[in-house]
Design an enzyme around this catalytic site. Structure first.
Site, short mmCIF file in Angstrom:
data_model
loop_
_atom_site.label_atom_id
_atom_site.label_comp_id
_atom_site.label_asym_id
_atom_site.label_seq_id
_atom_site.Cartn_x
_atom_site.Cartn_y
_atom_site.Cartn_z
N SER A 1 0.78 -1.26 0.20
CA SER A 1 -0.01 -0.01 0.14
C SER A 1 0.79 1.45 -0.04
CB SER A 1 -1.01 0.17 1.21
OG SER A 1 -1.82 1.09 1.34
N ASP B 1 -9.58 -5.15 -5.23
CA ASP B 1 -9.19 -3.86 -4.59
C ASP B 1 -9.52 -2.60 -5.20
OD1 ASP B 1 -7.41 -1.75 -3.49
OD2 ASP B 1 -5.85 -3.07 -2.98
N HIS C 1 -7.93 -5.51 -0.51
CA HIS C 1 -6.59 -4.83 -0.10
C HIS C 1 -6.04 -5.25 0.83
CE1 HIS C 1 -3.94 -1.20 -0.79
NE2 HIS C 1 -4.13 -0.97 0.55
#
Length: 268
Positions: free
Chosen positions: A122, A212, A240
């Site tokens: 991320s 995601d 995610h």
């Protein structure tokens, strides 16, 4: 609670090292837990070291449902309104200092293996790409490198475009956002967009969850910020998250080991 890095045996102290950068709203300890299956599969080959971001943060989405007792939560980029006092130069300094502290801390534990790769999830993956761009631009222009390791490859887990300009005094591009921002505030210059200067040249492995919400930005990171022919893509049925199922992790590990051998990091 001891860090997983403290449990390695003496042999592991000399293994090649991968620096791991956590997502926003978590921290190094949480990322160790999230990467536990990845770590177990890589343990014969690499020593994974988890860096702690410099800025405190609210917990990320869903973090407190599992890691409520793992505060304080951290982030790499100070993009909130209350962070406006931080200059771009200060942010870069704080990021570099956090990375240096992780490196020095592991050295003090007796680890001696070379630093060979970056792995991020991320916001940490965004930073991995940013660090690789800084490294590759200086190398391509035969400029003095930034002090620290040379990274042979990167692992990008759900990394959202755009990367961050960490070396604006030497190289900047409208394709990169400022360290105090999460996105580009104006359309990129066409000449910058057509250039390859902002593209990562070392090999990168991209793992992208098909469910995601940021998938379009993950694809943009691969397509617009990497030199063609240097990337490997893993698409998997997930949102995610960091992969935990063995069948998902096995694919990632295979790519990491193949790239490590191709770059000379590992030798049979």
């Amino acid at each position: 609670m001891p860090s997983r890095n403290d449990t390695y045996d003496d042999k592991a102290l000399s293994l090649p090292r991968i620096l791991c950068l956590h997502g926003g709203g978590t921290n190094a300890r949480i990322f160790e837990s999230q990467c536990r299956v990845i770590s177990a599969h890589l343990k014969p080959y690499f020593r994974l070291v988890f860096a702690e971001a410099p800025y405190e943060s609210a917990p990320g989405p869903g973090v407190t449902s599992v890691y409520a007792d793992y505060a304080p939560f951290k982030r790499w980029l100070p993009w909130l309104p209350e962070d406006e006092h931080a200059s771009n130069e200060e942010v870069v300094h704080d990021i570099d200092q956090a990375i240096e502290e992780a490196i020095m801390s592991d050295d003090k534990k007796g680890a001696s293996g070379p630093w060979v790769a970056l792995l991020g999830f991320s916001q940490g993956a965004k930073l991995v790409m940013s660090l690789l761009i800084r490294q590759d631009v200086r190398r391509s222009r035969h400029a003095p490198p930034i002090a620290g390791p040379h990274w042979a490859f990167g692992v990008i887990l759900a990394g959202r475009a755009p990367p961050v300009a960490l070396d604006a005094g030497f190289f900047n591009s409208t394709m990169l956002c400022e360290p105090s921002q999460l996105d580009i505030v104006r359309p990129p210059d066409m000449i910058d967009a057509m250039s390859e200067d902002h593209r990562v040249r070392v090999p990168t492995i991209h793992m992208q969850g098909l469910f995601d919400q940021g998938l379009h930005l993950h694809r943009e990171m691969l397509e617009d910020y990497c030199i063609e022919g240097t990337t490997r893509l893993i698409e998997w049925n997930a949102a995610h998250v960091v992969a935990l199922k063995r069948s998902d992790v096995d694919v990632l590990i295979t790519h990491i080991l193949e790239v490590a051998r191709e770059t000379g990091v590992l030798r049979d």
